[in-house]
Design a protein around this motif. Structure first.
Motif, PDB file in Angstrom:
ATOM      1  N   THR A  71       0.830  -1.205   0.000  1.00 49.33           N
ATOM      2  CA  THR A  71       0.000   0.000   0.000  1.00 49.33           C
ATOM      3  C   THR A  71       0.865   1.256   0.000  1.00 49.33           C
ATOM      4  OG1 THR A  71      -0.167  -0.191   2.421  1.00 49.33           O
ATOM      5  CG2 THR A  71      -1.999  -1.066   1.132  1.00 49.33           C
ATOM      6  N   THR A  72       1.966   1.240   0.745  1.00 52.25           N
ATOM      7  CA  THR A  72       2.861   2.398   0.779  1.00 52.25           C
ATOM      8  C   THR A  72       3.493   2.633  -0.579  1.00 52.25           C
ATOM      9  OG1 THR A  72       3.334   2.031   3.124  1.00 52.25           O
ATOM     10  CG2 THR A  72       4.891   3.389   1.891  1.00 52.25           C
ATOM     11  N   TRP A  73       3.948   1.567  -1.229  1.00 48.15           N
ATOM     12  CA  TRP A  73       4.554   1.691  -2.566  1.00 48.15           C
ATOM     13  C   TRP A  73       3.531   2.229  -3.555  1.00 48.15           C
ATOM     14  CZ3 TRP A  73       3.116  -1.182  -6.966  1.00 48.15           C
ATOM     15  CH2 TRP A  73       3.931  -0.986  -8.092  1.00 48.15           C
ATOM     16  N   GLU A  74       2.333   1.694  -3.509  1.00 48.69           N
ATOM     17  CA  GLU A  74       1.273   2.125  -4.421  1.00 48.69           C
ATOM     18  C   GLU A  74       0.935   3.592  -4.201  1.00 48.69           C
ATOM     19  OE1 GLU A  74      -2.658  -0.218  -5.534  1.00 48.69           O
ATOM     20  OE2 GLU A  74      -2.877   0.801  -3.595  1.00 48.69           O
ATOM     21  N   TYR A  75       0.831   3.966  -2.921  1.00 49.07           N
ATOM     22  CA  TYR A  75       0.474   5.343  -2.580  1.00 49.07           C
ATOM     23  C   TYR A  75       1.607   6.324  -2.872  1.00 49.07           C
ATOM     24  CZ  TYR A  75      -0.554   9.296   0.579  1.00 49.07           C
ATOM     25  OH  TYR A  75      -0.762  10.538   1.108  1.00 49.07           O
ATOM     26  N   SER A  76       2.844   5.890  -2.633  1.00 45.96           N
ATOM     27  CA  SER A  76       3.987   6.797  -2.752  1.00 45.96           C
ATOM     28  C   SER A  76       4.122   7.371  -4.157  1.00 45.96           C
ATOM     29  CB  SER A  76       5.281   6.082  -2.351  1.00 45.96           C
ATOM     30  OG  SER A  76       5.616   5.074  -3.298  1.00 45.96           O
ATOM     31  N   LYS A  77       3.721   6.602  -5.163  1.00 43.68           N
ATOM     32  CA  LYS A  77       3.830   7.080  -6.542  1.00 43.68           C
ATOM     33  C   LYS A  77       2.917   8.277  -6.811  1.00 43.68           C
ATOM     34  CE  LYS A  77       3.005   2.961  -8.201  1.00 43.68           C
ATOM     35  NZ  LYS A  77       2.773   1.871  -9.188  1.00 43.68           N
ATOM     36  N   GLU A  78       1.891   8.443  -5.968  1.00 45.62           N
ATOM     37  CA  GLU A  78       0.945   9.544  -6.146  1.00 45.62           C
ATOM     38  C   GLU A  78       1.250  10.720  -5.224  1.00 45.62           C
ATOM     39  OE1 GLU A  78      -1.325   9.160  -8.517  1.00 45.62           O
ATOM     40  OE2 GLU A  78      -0.599   7.120  -8.876  1.00 45.62           O
ATOM     41  N   THR A  79       2.283  10.598  -4.399  1.00 46.17           N
ATOM     42  CA  THR A  79       2.585  11.633  -3.408  1.00 46.17           C
ATOM     43  C   THR A  79       3.726  12.533  -3.885  1.00 46.17           C
ATOM     44  OG1 THR A  79       4.284  10.401  -2.194  1.00 46.17           O
ATOM     45  CG2 THR A  79       1.979   9.940  -1.632  1.00 46.17           C
ATOM     46  N   ILE A  80       4.115  13.456  -3.014  1.00 49.68           N
ATOM     47  CA  ILE A  80       5.239  14.337  -3.338  1.00 49.68           C
ATOM     48  C   ILE A  80       6.536  13.554  -3.440  1.00 49.68           C
ATOM     49  CG2 ILE A  80       4.187  16.396  -2.368  1.00 49.68           C
ATOM     50  CD1 ILE A  80       5.814  15.981   0.156  1.00 49.68           C
ATOM     51  N   ARG A  81       6.527  12.284  -3.029  1.00 48.09           N
ATOM     52  CA  ARG A  81       7.692  11.428  -3.188  1.00 48.09           C
ATOM     53  C   ARG A  81       7.676  10.675  -4.513  1.00 48.09           C
ATOM     54  NH1 ARG A  81       7.700  12.591   2.034  1.00 48.09           N
ATOM     55  NH2 ARG A  81       9.567  12.182   3.265  1.00 48.09           N
ATOM     56  N   GLY A  82       6.678  10.931  -5.321  1.00 47.91           N
ATOM     57  CA  GLY A  82       6.604  10.376  -6.664  1.00 47.91           C
ATOM     58  C   GLY A  82       6.827  11.473  -7.689  1.00 47.91           C
ATOM     59  N   PRO A  83       6.912  11.121  -8.971  1.00 46.55           N
ATOM     60  CA  PRO A  83       7.186  12.118 -10.015  1.00 46.55           C
ATOM     61  C   PRO A  83       6.004  13.040 -10.258  1.00 46.55           C
ATOM     62  CG  PRO A  83       6.737   9.986 -11.003  1.00 46.55           C
ATOM     63  CD  PRO A  83       6.787   9.759  -9.523  1.00 46.55           C
TER      64      PRO A  83
ATOM     65  N   ASN B  51      15.933   9.679  -3.721  1.00 52.00           N
ATOM     66  CA  ASN B  51      15.165  10.922  -3.811  1.00 52.00           C
ATOM     67  C   ASN B  51      13.790  10.835  -3.153  1.00 52.00           C
ATOM     68  OD1 ASN B  51      13.550   9.517  -5.696  1.00 52.00           O
ATOM     69  ND2 ASN B  51      14.772  10.266  -7.418  1.00 52.00           N
ATOM     70  N   LYS B  52      13.496   9.733  -2.497  1.00 47.97           N
ATOM     71  CA  LYS B  52      12.221   9.602  -1.780  1.00 47.97           C
ATOM     72  C   LYS B  52      12.300  10.193  -0.373  1.00 47.97           C
ATOM     73  CE  LYS B  52      10.780   7.153  -5.273  1.00 47.97           C
ATOM     74  NZ  LYS B  52       9.932   7.790  -6.313  1.00 47.97           N
ATOM     75  N   PHE B  53      13.514  10.583   0.051  1.00 46.91           N
ATOM     76  CA  PHE B  53      13.706  10.988   1.444  1.00 46.91           C
ATOM     77  C   PHE B  53      14.345  12.361   1.519  1.00 46.91           C
ATOM     78  CE2 PHE B  53      14.448   6.337   1.105  1.00 46.91           C
ATOM     79  CZ  PHE B  53      13.242   5.926   1.661  1.00 46.91           C
ATOM     80  N   ARG B  54      13.922  13.113   2.528  1.00 49.06           N
ATOM     81  CA  ARG B  54      14.495  14.441   2.739  1.00 49.06           C
ATOM     82  C   ARG B  54      15.402  14.430   3.974  1.00 49.06           C
ATOM     83  NH1 ARG B  54      11.267  18.240   6.199  1.00 49.06           N
ATOM     84  NH2 ARG B  54       9.936  16.952   7.524  1.00 49.06           N
ATOM     85  N   ALA B  55      15.981  15.579   4.270  1.00 49.44           N
ATOM     86  CA  ALA B  55      16.839  15.776   5.445  1.00 49.44           C
ATOM     87  C   ALA B  55      18.090  14.900   5.396  1.00 49.44           C
ATOM     88  CB  ALA B  55      16.066  15.532   6.737  1.00 49.44           C
ATOM     89  N   PRO B  56      19.092  15.273   4.572  1.00 51.21           N
ATOM     90  CA  PRO B  56      20.340  14.501   4.517  1.00 51.21           C
ATOM     91  C   PRO B  56      21.025  14.336   5.858  1.00 51.21           C
ATOM     92  CG  PRO B  56      20.255  16.084   2.708  1.00 51.21           C
ATOM     93  CD  PRO B  56      19.087  16.385   3.602  1.00 51.21           C
ATOM     94  N   SER B  57      20.795  15.265   6.782  1.00 48.79           N
ATOM     95  CA  SER B  57      21.437  15.159   8.100  1.00 48.79           C
ATOM     96  C   SER B  57      21.087  13.851   8.792  1.00 48.79           C
ATOM     97  CB  SER B  57      21.015  16.342   8.986  1.00 48.79           C
ATOM     98  OG  SER B  57      19.605  16.363   9.154  1.00 48.79           O
TER      99      SER B  57
ATOM    100  N   ALA C 186       4.013  14.502   5.792  1.00 45.66           N
ATOM    101  CA  ALA C 186       5.170  14.612   4.893  1.00 45.66           C
ATOM    102  C   ALA C 186       4.966  13.855   3.584  1.00 45.66           C
ATOM    103  CB  ALA C 186       6.422  14.082   5.589  1.00 45.66           C
ATOM    104  N   ALA C 187       3.814  13.192   3.438  1.00 50.43           N
ATOM    105  CA  ALA C 187       3.583  12.423   2.201  1.00 50.43           C
ATOM    106  C   ALA C 187       2.187  12.700   1.674  1.00 50.43           C
ATOM    107  CB  ALA C 187       3.780  10.930   2.457  1.00 50.43           C
ATOM    108  N   LYS C 188       1.892  13.988   1.489  1.00 50.87           N
ATOM    109  CA  LYS C 188       0.592  14.341   0.915  1.00 50.87           C
ATOM    110  C   LYS C 188       0.586  14.035  -0.578  1.00 50.87           C
ATOM    111  CE  LYS C 188       1.161  18.731   2.114  1.00 50.87           C
ATOM    112  NZ  LYS C 188       2.606  18.949   2.284  1.00 50.87           N
ATOM    113  N   LEU C 189      -0.594  13.934  -1.161  1.00 54.13           N
ATOM    114  CA  LEU C 189      -0.708  13.672  -2.594  1.00 54.13           C
ATOM    115  C   LEU C 189      -0.050  14.804  -3.377  1.00 54.13           C
ATOM    116  CD1 LEU C 189      -4.370  12.375  -2.591  1.00 54.13           C
ATOM    117  CD2 LEU C 189      -2.365  11.043  -3.282  1.00 54.13           C
ATOM    118  N   ARG C 190       0.731  14.437  -4.392  1.00 49.00           N
ATOM    119  CA  ARG C 190       1.470  15.450  -5.133  1.00 49.00           C
ATOM    120  C   ARG C 190       0.537  16.423  -5.841  1.00 49.00           C
ATOM    121  NH1 ARG C 190       6.214  17.106  -7.197  1.00 49.00           N
ATOM    122  NH2 ARG C 190       7.508  15.484  -6.299  1.00 49.00           N
ATOM    123  N   ARG C 191      -0.513  15.913  -6.457  1.00 56.29           N
ATOM    124  CA  ARG C 191      -1.426  16.819  -7.151  1.00 56.29           C
ATOM    125  C   ARG C 191      -2.055  17.825  -6.177  1.00 56.29           C
ATOM    126  NH1 ARG C 191      -3.834  16.364 -12.285  1.00 56.29           N
ATOM    127  NH2 ARG C 191      -2.519  15.121 -13.665  1.00 56.29           N
ATOM    128  N   TYR C 192      -2.325  17.377  -4.975  1.00 52.35           N
ATOM    129  CA  TYR C 192      -2.892  18.313  -4.008  1.00 52.35           C
ATOM    130  C   TYR C 192      -1.851  19.352  -3.590  1.00 52.35           C
ATOM    131  CZ  TYR C 192      -6.147  19.957  -0.474  1.00 52.35           C
ATOM    132  OH  TYR C 192      -7.013  20.738   0.253  1.00 52.35           O
TER     133      TYR C 192
END
Length: 823
Positions: A245-257, A398-404, A597-603
Motif C-alpha cells: 500500500t505504501t509503494w502504491e500510494y507513494s507514486k501519487e505523493t510528493i515522493r513520486g514524479p 530521492n524519496k527521502f528528505r533531510a540529509p542530516s 510529509a507524504a501528501k498527494l502530489r497533485r494536491y
C-alpha cells in the motif's frame, strides 16, 4: 556442566536487560510519577489520525481513508493497523509495557545483541549498548515524538547482527535473526531509516565479497547471501500489506514524479531537490560528533541571564530582558533549525579513531566506509554536485528528505568499531606497542583538537549564519558571538577532559593498576556521564506533563464549537494560520489543510498554484473592507473543495463562506485539455460551478455525451463515513456530476444502484462521473486490493517465520539435551 552454564548465561542476560530497564527509567524518571512525555509530533499525530482512530473504535475495522487532512488522503501512513502481520504484537506489547522507556530499552538491547554476536566481552557489550543508546540524537527524537524513527533505529542493530552471524558461518541462525528483526524493522514504518540500514548492509556485503574473493571463500559467501535473502523475503512478506500500500500510494505523493514540466532542473522522480536538502548538516558542523556545542546546540538554546547578550539587552534598556533573551538563539549552523546536535560522545570518537589502528579485517573497512559515506551524505546541499547526482541515479534516494539524518549510520558504525577495538585490546589480540601507538595518536587527534578549540575557538569561523542579520541588531551581534564562543570553549574543554579520563583509564589498565572488569565499569560510567549530561540539555523533566494534559492536546475553542454546531454531514474547514502544517483542525474537522510529509502530489501542486494565492487574495480583500460575497466569489478552488468555514482566530467565530459548491453538483460544460500543464493552467479562468476541466486521458468517459445546459435535478449526500459516501440523485437527463472528493483510483470504486460504474478525474484533483437521468443511489467505497491481498501474504509469511523459529529452537533444544553432562 554445559546445561548449568547455559542456565547461568540466561540469568545473566536477564539481569543485564533488567539493568537496561532500570537505567531507562532512571533517565525518564517522571514516568514513575505517572507523567507522560510531551511530544509535538505525537500531538500532531493525534490530530491527523483522530477520524481513523474514532472509526476503528466504533466499528472494529480500518477505514483506510481519512477526509480530515488535505481534503482526503489514504490513511496508510497516518494510522492503519495491518492485523495479519503477527510481529505487531511484539512491538505493541513493548510499548504498552514500558511506554516511552521502551525505545531506550530497545536501543540498548538491540546493540547488546549485536556486540554479543561479534563475541565482544559481555560487560564491554553492556557499555557499548549504553554508549549507542544515549547518543544525543536518539534521545532528541524521543522528545520530538519521532516514534517510528526511534523504533526503526532500535531494530537496526539486530538486523545487522543477523547478517554478520550468517557471514560468519551460522547461516540458518543468522537468517532467522535477520528475518525476525527485519520484520520488526519494517513494521516500524520509517522507510528512511530502513533505507539507511540497507546502505549499511550493502557496504558490508561489498567488503565481505572483496575479502571472499581474496581469501577464495566465495561458496560460503554466496551460501550466506542465499540464506539472508530467504530471511529477508519472509520479513518483507510479513510486512507485504504495508509495503504494497505504501509503494502504491507513494507514486501519487510528493515522493513520486510530477506530471508538471516546470522547474525540471529541480525535479526528480521523487521529492524536489531543494526540498530534499533543506536540512543538510554543515561540513564543519560534523564536529558536533566530538563537541556538542560546536555550533551552539539547538535552535531553542539561549545564552541565559549570565551571558554577554543579556548584559547587552540591559545596557540597551530593553524591557523585560529575561523574556527577550529567550529569543536569542545560540545555534549558528547551516540548517534552518535543529532540536539539538548529533553528539555521539568524545570518548566514542576517541575509540573509533583508535579502531583505525587496532582493528583488522572486513569489519574495519566496512565500518570506516559506512562512517565516511554517512558523514559525506549528511552534507547534502553543501556538496550539491554529489547530492544531485545521487538524487538522479541512486535508486529511491530521492524519496527521502533531510540529509542530516544519514548520520544515523555514523552513530551506529563509530561506537561499533570503537568497542571492537577495545575488545581486541583487552583480549590481547593486538600487540601492546601497536595499540599504545594508536592510543597516542588518537588522543593527539581528538584530545588535541578539543584542547585547541578550547584555547582558540575563533579559528572555527565568525560564529554567525545567514539568519543572524535578520534576527539580531548590530548592537547585540558582538555579544551573541561572544556567547557562542564561550559555549564552544566550554564544551571543547569538556570533551578534552573526558578523552583524557578515558585514555588515562585505559593506560592504567595497561599498567595493571586496575583489572579489566573495573576498567570497563569505569569506562561505562564515564561514557554515561558524558552522554547523559548532554542529553539532559534537550530531553529532561521539563518535557513531561501530567497525563490528562497530553490526552487531549487540542482543547475545544469557541471557533470549534461554532463550527461543530453545524450538523450537516460533511463540509470542510480551512485554518488561515499555517494551514498546511496544521493537524489541530483535523482533530475536530474535515481539514482543507493538514500536517503530513507524504501528501498527494497533485494536491500539493494545487496548494502552490491556487490555494495559497486564493488565501492571500481573500485575506487582502477582507482587510480592505470588501464585502464577503464579492471576496468569496473569486475563490473557485476553495469553493470547489466545499470549504464552508475558515478559522482566523480560535477564540472567535469562524468566517462562513457563502459560496461552497457542496458535496456534489452538476456542470453544464467541460473543457478538454492535453496534459497536466494545460489542466492546471485552465483552472486560472474557469468557474467550477459551471465547467469541469478534463484531461484527455479520460476522453472515453465524456466522448459523445450530451450535457443539459440547465438542470432541475438534485444530488445530496445521504450517508458519510471516511471510506464510504452515499448520495441520492434525481434528474430528468444525464448529468455531468462533479464531487468535491479527492480522486484516487487505487481503491475508490463508484457504484450506481449497486452496479460498478467508472469515474474519472476533473479539476486536477476531484472526482466526476456521468450519471444517467432518473432516480439513483450513488456510492463511493474505498476498497484497495493492495491492503486486503497484502494482509493474506502477511499472515502466511508470519506463520512461516513462527514455524521456522520454533523448528530451529526445538532442534537446538534436542542437541543440547543430547550433550553429555560433563560437556
Amino acid at each position: 556442566m554445559a546445561k548449568i552454564s547455559g542456565f547461568r548465561n540466561i540469568l545473566t542476560n536477564l539481569g543485564i536487560i533488567l539493568f537496561f530497564i532500570v537505567l531507562s527509567y532512571a533517565y525518564l524518571s517522571p514516568l514513575l510519577e505517572g507523567k507522560v512525555l510531551q511530544m509535538p509530533d505525537i500531538e500532531h499525530h493525534k490530530g491527523m489520525s483522530k477520524e481513523l482512530v474514532d472509526y476503528r473504535e466504533e466499528n472494529g475495522e480500518e477505514a483506510l481513508w481519512t477526509n480530515s487532512m488535505f481534503a482526503g488522503m489514504p490513511g496508510y501512513m497516518v494510522s492503519v493497523i495491518y492485523p495479519d502481520n503477527l510481529a505487531r504484537y511484539i512491538n505493541g506489547n513493548i510499548r504498552k509495557l514500558f511506554s516511552i522507556a521502551g525505545f531506550l530499552i530497545l536501543y540498548m538491547v538491540g546493540f547488546y545483541i549485536l556486540l554479543m554476536s561479534l563475541k565482544i566481552n559481555r560487560w564491554l557489550s553492556v557499555a557499548g549498548a549504553v554508549a549507542f543508546a544515549f547518543s544525543s540524537y536518539f534521545l532528541i527524537i524521543l522528545g520530538a515524538g519521532h516514534m517510528s524513527k526511534a523504533n526503526a533505529i532500535g531494530y537496526l542493530a539486530p538486523v545487522v547482527a543477523g547478517v554478520l552471524i550468517s557471514f560468519r558461518g551460522k547461516h540458518l541462525a543468522g537468517s532467522l535473526l535477520l528475518s525476525a528483526a527485519l520484520s520488526l524493522e519494517l513494521l516500524a514504518n520509517h522507510l528512511q531509516i530502513t533505507y539507511y540500514g540497507f546502505i549499511l548492509i550493502a557496504l558490508l556485503g561489498i567488503v565481505e565479497l572483496i575479502f571472499a574473493i581474496r581469501e577464495k571463500t566465495l561458496p560460503s559467501f554466496f551460501k550466506a547471501v542465499l540464506f539472508l535473502l530467504a530471511g529477508a523475503i519472509v520479513a518483507v512478506g510479513m510486512n507485504f500489506s504495508r509495503l504494497y500500500t505504501t509503494w502504491e500510494y507513494s507514486k501519487e505523493t510528493i515522493r513520486g514524479p510530477s506530471e508538471l514540466t516546470s522547474e525540471s532542473e529541480n525535479k526528480t522522480s521523487g521529492l524536489d531537490k531543494d526540498y530534499v536538502v533543506q536540512w543538510s548538516y554543515g561540513i564543519d558542523e560534523t564536529l558536533t560528533l566530538l563537541i556538542p556545542n560546536f555550533k551552539g546546540g539547538g535552535s531553542q538554546v539561549n545564552p541565559g541571564v549570565d551571558s554577554e547578550s543579556y548584559k547587552a539587552l540591559q545596557r540597551q534598556g530593553v524591557q523585560n530582558p529575561r523574556q527577550t533573551i529567550q529569543a536569542v538563539s545560540m545555534y549558528h549552523g547551516d540548517q534552518p533549525g535543529t532540536s539539538g546536535p548529533v553528539y555521539i560522545g568524545a570518548i566514542i570518537v576517541l575509540f573509533f579513531v583508535l579502531g583505525l589502528y587496532v582493528v583488522k579485517g572486513p569489519e574495519k573497512w566496512w565500518l570506516v566506509a559506512a562512517t565516511v559515506v554517512s558523514v559525506v551524505l549528511s552534507w547534502g546541499g553543501n556538496i550539491m554536485w554529489l547530492t544531485s547526482f545521487l538524487l538522479d541515479y541512486l535508486p529511491f534516494y530521492n524519496k527521502f528528505r533531510a540529509p542530516s539524518m544519514t548520520l544515523v549510520i555514523a552513530q551506529f558504525s563509530m561506537p561499533l568499531l570503537g568497542f571492537i577495538a577495545l575488545n581486541n585490546i583487552l583480549s590481547g589480540k593486538v600487540e601492546k606497542k601497536v595499540w599504545l601507538n594508536g592510543l597516542k595518536w588518537s588522543v593527539i587527534f581528538t584530545g588535541g583538537l578539543s584542547l585547541l578549540l578550547a584555547i582558540v575557538p575563533g579559528i572555527t569561523g565568525d560564529f554567525t549564519n545567514a539568519a543572524d542579520s535578520m534576527r539580531f541588531p548590530d548592537w547585540l551581534m558582538d555579544s551573541v558571538i561572544a556567547d557562542r564562543k564561550s559555549m564552544l570553549r566550554t564544551d571543547a574543554f569538556r570533551s578534552f577532559l573526558f578523552i583524557a579520563l578515558a585514555s588515562g583509564a585505559l593506560y592504567l589498565w595497561h599498567l595493571k593498576k586496575i583489572k579489566a572488569t573495573p576498567f570497563i565499569a569505569l569506562l561505562a560510567l564515564l561514557i554515561l556521564v558524558d552522554l547523559w549530561t548532554v542529553d539532559k540539555r534537550y530531553l529532561n523533566n521539563n518535557n513531561f506533563v501530567p497525563k490528562r494534559q497530553a490526552e487531549n492536546p487540542f482543547p475545544m475553542t469557541p471557533a470549534d464549537k461554532a463550527i461543530l454546531s453545524d450538523t450537516d454531514l460533511y463540509y470542510r474547514v480551512l485554518p488561515l494560520q499555517n494551514p498546511f502544517q496544521d493537524a489541530r483542525t483535523s482533530y475536530y474537522h474535515k481539514n482543507v489543510g493538514g500536517y503530513h510529509a507524504a501528501k498527494l502530489r497533485r494536491y500539493q501542486e494545487l496548494i502552490e498554484h491556487y490555494l495559497q494565492p486564493e488565501m492571500q487574495k481573500m485575506v487582502a480583500g477582507l482587510q480592505s473592507g470588501s464585502a464577503i460575497d464579492s471576496v468569496f466569489r473569486q475563490l473557485p478552488v476553495i469553493n470547489m473543495l466545499n470549504t464552508r468555514y475558515l478559522i482566523f482566530d480560535l477564540n472567535q467565530a469562524p468566517i462562513r463562506n457563502p459560496f461552497p459548491l457542496g458535496n456534489a453538483w452538476f456542470v453544464s460544460d467541460f473543457k478538454m485539455v492535453g496534459n497536466a500543464d494545460d489542466e492546471i493552467k485552465a483552472m486560472e479562468t474557469f468557474n467550477p460551478a459551471e465547467t469541469a476541466v478534463v484531461d484527455q486521458r479520460f476522453i472515453e468517459h465524456v466522448n459523445g455525451i450530451s450535457i443539459a445546459k440547465e438542470s432541475n435535478g438534485k444530488i445530496e449526500l445521504a450517508e458519510y463515513e471516511p471510506n464510504y459516501l452515499k448520495y441520492n440523485f434525481e434528474a430528468e437527463n444525464d448529468q455531468f456530476t462533479v464531487f468535491s472528493e479527492i480522486y484516487y483510483d487505487k481503491g475508490w470504486n463508484a457504484y450506481i444502484d449497486g452496479e460498478p460504474i467508472p469515474h474519472f478525474r476533473v479539476n486536477y484533483v476531484l472526482r466526476a462521473m456521468i450519471v444517467p437521468g432518473g432516480q439513483h443511489t450513488i456510492e463511493f467505497k474505498f476498497e484497495p486490493k493492495s491492503y486486503y491481498t497484502g494482509n493474506k501474504i502477511s499472515l502466511a509469511s508470519s506463520l512461516l517465520l513462527i514455524l521456522a523459529v520454533a523448528g530451529y529452537a526445538f532442534a537446538q533444544f534436542r542437541r543440547r539435551k543430547a550433550l553429555p553432562e560433563n560437556e
